[in-house]
Design a protein around this motif. Sequence first.
Motif, PDB file in Angstrom:
ATOM      1  N   GLN A 181       5.551   3.319 -12.471  1.00 34.78           N
ATOM      2  CA  GLN A 181       5.655   1.605 -12.199  1.00 34.78           C
ATOM      3  C   GLN A 181       6.399   2.146 -10.383  1.00 34.78           C
ATOM      4  OE1 GLN A 181       7.346  -0.435 -15.623  1.00 34.78           O
ATOM      5  NE2 GLN A 181       5.353  -0.902 -16.449  1.00 34.78           N
ATOM      6  N   ALA A 182       6.697   0.840  -9.825  1.00 36.00           N
ATOM      7  CA  ALA A 182       7.389   0.536  -8.940  1.00 36.00           C
ATOM      8  C   ALA A 182       7.465  -0.542  -8.477  1.00 36.00           C
ATOM      9  CB  ALA A 182       6.913   0.569  -7.604  1.00 36.00           C
ATOM     10  N   PHE A 183       8.296  -1.207  -7.865  1.00 33.96           N
ATOM     11  CA  PHE A 183       9.101  -2.606  -7.950  1.00 33.96           C
ATOM     12  C   PHE A 183       8.164  -3.638  -7.351  1.00 33.96           C
ATOM     13  CE2 PHE A 183      12.996  -1.885 -10.081  1.00 33.96           C
ATOM     14  CZ  PHE A 183      12.413  -1.623 -12.023  1.00 33.96           C
ATOM     15  N   ASN A 184       7.193  -4.769  -7.385  1.00 35.08           N
ATOM     16  CA  ASN A 184       7.125  -5.256  -6.292  1.00 35.08           C
ATOM     17  C   ASN A 184       7.744  -6.275  -5.618  1.00 35.08           C
ATOM     18  OD1 ASN A 184       4.583  -6.697  -4.725  1.00 35.08           O
ATOM     19  ND2 ASN A 184       3.689  -7.046  -6.876  1.00 35.08           N
ATOM     20  N   GLU A 207       0.606  -1.401   0.218  1.00 37.62           N
ATOM     21  CA  GLU A 207       0.395   0.151   0.282  1.00 37.62           C
ATOM     22  C   GLU A 207       0.565   1.305   0.351  1.00 37.62           C
ATOM     23  OE1 GLU A 207      -2.554  -3.623   1.128  1.00 37.62           O
ATOM     24  OE2 GLU A 207      -0.379  -2.453   2.083  1.00 37.62           O
ATOM     25  N   ARG A 208       1.736   1.379   0.762  1.00 40.14           N
ATOM     26  CA  ARG A 208       2.953   2.377   1.149  1.00 40.14           C
ATOM     27  C   ARG A 208       3.646   2.612  -1.003  1.00 40.14           C
ATOM     28  NH1 ARG A 208       2.749   6.505   4.253  1.00 40.14           N
ATOM     29  NH2 ARG A 208       5.114   7.110   3.797  1.00 40.14           N
ATOM     30  N   THR A 209       3.918   1.089  -1.472  1.00 33.81           N
ATOM     31  CA  THR A 209       4.507   1.696  -2.945  1.00 33.81           C
ATOM     32  C   THR A 209       3.633   2.274  -3.388  1.00 33.81           C
ATOM     33  OG1 THR A 209       5.776  -0.291  -2.319  1.00 33.81           O
ATOM     34  CG2 THR A 209       5.835   0.264  -4.099  1.00 33.81           C
ATOM     35  N   ALA A 210       2.219   1.924  -3.857  1.00 36.67           N
ATOM     36  CA  ALA A 210       1.345   2.844  -4.524  1.00 36.67           C
ATOM     37  C   ALA A 210       1.445   3.927  -4.553  1.00 36.67           C
ATOM     38  CB  ALA A 210       0.076   1.615  -4.180  1.00 36.67           C
ATOM     39  N   ASN A 211       1.506   4.281  -3.682  1.00 32.77           N
ATOM     40  CA  ASN A 211       1.781   5.950  -3.468  1.00 32.77           C
ATOM     41  C   ASN A 211       2.382   6.418  -4.367  1.00 32.77           C
ATOM     42  OD1 ASN A 211       0.116   6.012  -0.900  1.00 32.77           O
ATOM     43  ND2 ASN A 211       1.412   6.524   0.956  1.00 32.77           N
ATOM     44  N   TYR A 212       3.189   5.696  -4.698  1.00 32.39           N
ATOM     45  CA  TYR A 212       4.917   6.484  -5.909  1.00 32.39           C
ATOM     46  C   TYR A 212       4.309   6.250  -7.131  1.00 32.39           C
ATOM     47  CZ  TYR A 212       8.394   5.914  -1.738  1.00 32.39           C
ATOM     48  OH  TYR A 212       8.674   6.095  -0.873  1.00 32.39           O
ATOM     49  N   VAL A 213       2.842   5.772  -7.561  1.00 33.18           N
ATOM     50  CA  VAL A 213       2.476   5.664  -8.174  1.00 33.18           C
ATOM     51  C   VAL A 213       1.096   6.127  -9.128  1.00 33.18           C
ATOM     52  CG1 VAL A 213       4.003   3.525  -9.240  1.00 33.18           C
ATOM     53  CG2 VAL A 213       1.812   2.937  -8.506  1.00 33.18           C
ATOM     54  N   ARG A 214       0.536   7.402  -7.857  1.00 33.88           N
ATOM     55  CA  ARG A 214      -0.624   7.742  -8.189  1.00 33.88           C
ATOM     56  C   ARG A 214      -0.267   8.801  -9.374  1.00 33.88           C
ATOM     57  NH1 ARG A 214       0.009   9.960  -1.944  1.00 33.88           N
ATOM     58  NH2 ARG A 214       2.006  10.479  -2.353  1.00 33.88           N
ATOM     59  N   THR A 251       3.153  -4.690 -11.138  1.00 31.01           N
ATOM     60  CA  THR A 251       4.613  -4.484 -11.629  1.00 31.01           C
ATOM     61  C   THR A 251       5.090  -6.660 -11.099  1.00 31.01           C
ATOM     62  OG1 THR A 251       4.543  -2.254 -12.036  1.00 31.01           O
ATOM     63  CG2 THR A 251       6.712  -3.769 -12.079  1.00 31.01           C
ATOM     64  N   TRP A 252       5.354  -6.916 -12.021  1.00 31.98           N
ATOM     65  CA  TRP A 252       5.906  -8.111 -11.165  1.00 31.98           C
ATOM     66  C   TRP A 252       7.544  -8.575 -11.463  1.00 31.98           C
ATOM     67  CZ3 TRP A 252       2.301  -9.269  -8.213  1.00 31.98           C
ATOM     68  CH2 TRP A 252       0.539  -9.248  -8.635  1.00 31.98           C
ATOM     69  N   VAL A 253       8.435  -9.385 -10.335  1.00 35.25           N
ATOM     70  CA  VAL A 253       9.480  -9.164 -10.516  1.00 35.25           C
ATOM     71  C   VAL A 253       9.677  -9.553  -9.651  1.00 35.25           C
ATOM     72  CG1 VAL A 253      10.209  -7.698  -9.115  1.00 35.25           C
ATOM     73  CG2 VAL A 253      12.129  -8.062 -10.577  1.00 35.25           C
ATOM     74  N   LEU A 254      10.976 -11.124 -10.066  1.00 36.11           N
ATOM     75  CA  LEU A 254      11.132 -12.705  -9.359  1.00 36.11           C
ATOM     76  C   LEU A 254      13.224 -12.475  -9.364  1.00 36.11           C
ATOM     77  CD1 LEU A 254       9.332 -15.669 -11.302  1.00 36.11           C
ATOM     78  CD2 LEU A 254       9.271 -14.939  -9.071  1.00 36.11           C
ATOM     79  N   SER A 255      13.636 -11.445  -9.941  1.00 39.05           N
ATOM     80  CA  SER A 255      15.116 -11.332 -10.150  1.00 39.05           C
ATOM     81  C   SER A 255      15.498  -9.965 -11.052  1.00 39.05           C
ATOM     82  CB  SER A 255      16.086 -12.569 -10.980  1.00 39.05           C
ATOM     83  OG  SER A 255      16.415 -13.624 -10.324  1.00 39.05           O
ATOM     84  N   ASN A 256      16.618  -9.429  -9.592  1.00 33.90           N
ATOM     85  CA  ASN A 256      17.676  -8.522 -10.303  1.00 33.90           C
ATOM     86  C   ASN A 256      19.098  -8.827  -9.989  1.00 33.90           C
ATOM     87  OD1 ASN A 256      17.819  -7.361  -7.799  1.00 33.90           O
ATOM     88  ND2 ASN A 256      15.301  -6.204  -7.622  1.00 33.90           N
TER      89      ASN A 256
END
Length: 561
Positions: free
Chosen positions: A305-308, A292-299, A340-345
């Motif tokens: 986008q914001a990495f999940n 929910e805090r991450t969602a603040n970045y993509v208003r 936004t979905w991610v498994l590796s970086n």
Amino acid sequence: MSQQYSADSAPKSALVTVADRRDWWRDAVIYQVYPRSFADSNGDGMGDLEGVRSRLPYLRDLGVDAVWLSPFYASPQADAGYDVADYRAVDPMFGNLLDADALIRDAHELGLRIIVDLVPNHSSDQHEWFKRALAEGPGSPTRERYHFRAGQGENGELPPNDWESIFGGPAWTRVTEPDGTPGEWYLHLFAPEQPDFDWDHPAVGDEFRSVLRFWLDMGVDGFRIDVAHGLVKAEGLPDLGSHEQLKLLGNDVMPFFDQDGVHEIYRQWRLVLDEYSGDRIFVAEAWTPTIERTANYVRPDELHQAFNFQYLSTHWDAEELRACIDRTLDAMRPVGAPATWVLSNHDVTRHATRFANPAGLGTQIRLAGDRELGLRRARAATLLMLALPGSAYLYQGEELGLPDVVDLPDEVRQDPAYFRGAGQDGFRDGCRVPIPWDREGSSYGFGGGGSWLPQPAGWGELSVEAQTGAAGSTLELYRAALAARSEQADLGAGDRVEWLKAPEGVLAFRRGAFVCTANTGGEAATVRAYGRVLLASGEVTVTDDGEAKVPADATVWWIAD
């Protein structure tokens, strides 16, 4: 009569590009290139921009929509380029600005977009501003652009507060003043060579808006913002108190992360980006306590986008995955942003190794684990991720099923966390080993010589050459999945899934005519056959009575007949 299906059952038709489509980023597949480990054009053992440029056709044919480049700016390389000395120059080890221009132009001609890394939380200690700050001494205007403070104790011998570096040890370093005496301390949430900017100073904001325009004028399609959650610190820089080191990544409330003031910065940046045509984007690396805090970045007036990271950290467990998927979609829907979905970086253990080890070890693993199990789960997890609504990020080499290299000799390791003797223990080197292109050669096709981190024996059997056209290979699975995703309107689009009844340990959801079934359990599961098999990460048997046997740790894509 039963029928069997595998990865090779998928169609191999032409790919559909998103180059000219607005809002392309809502369901795009974006491929992260770590330039020093991708392709070496001059044989010096270090990847470079010309090497990336030469491999762009491979990325187009893989089926991705955009390429995110980790930093290639002028840098002393104290933290692999995340310590930037000049934001408007290319480091000579990677090439020059002409090489960057050529790469961007070639990518666009191939229908690919280019996203570049931006590092606004800190600079290099070799940045001109910081060198001037040291030379000019206490009270100078340039020191106000960083966090310089007097120390505590009788003679200022103690750090200004108790903050710790993400890489281990104190987050403060004391300087020697121009007159040779011990002086003020400066803040660095990462390595001492990475002093944090003070974003309360207007010159910092002015500089970065100028940097944005420089690269936008060069033609880039967006920016991945490093430590997007860290720019603003709590007023007064209050003590942290006792805390677990790993929670410093931003998974808990911190006085130096996820402060509300960062959002005004991004609203100003969005105004700059919107001056340019071409549907360009911002992507936040924002470690926050909750999705929910991450969602603040993509208003709508901030980032796109914001990495999940909550999803990246979720175990291979049906119940946990479903809860994270639901919570992510529910959080993003009110602000109108895609999941936004991610498994590796480049900062975490590759998921082929993470899933090879027992749950609970986190994202920082230096154990090989069960390689066969890890790869099987990684393939299944990738198909699950690519079936979800929103955008997906791939990390170079995951399409080859590469594991982390967990047995690097100490003398070759370069992660600054290793040299700090605490924190993350230098685990990141293992996921940064240069990728193999060919079966043979001194660097398996990475370049004409060696490689800056040693590649393990047998790396060639995981190479692009070895896997291309090989039935059941991980590379061909990725190619088939991305081709199918581009052809099926229900994949990637939208903001919700319809969950279907499934056995314990199995996830099943519908999206229009498309159904995804993922078996996270340790044994084969019998599920309903939802139509014809579009793609599967393992061998699936479909019977005449409308049932299917899905092996352990496998995902199946179905399409209604």
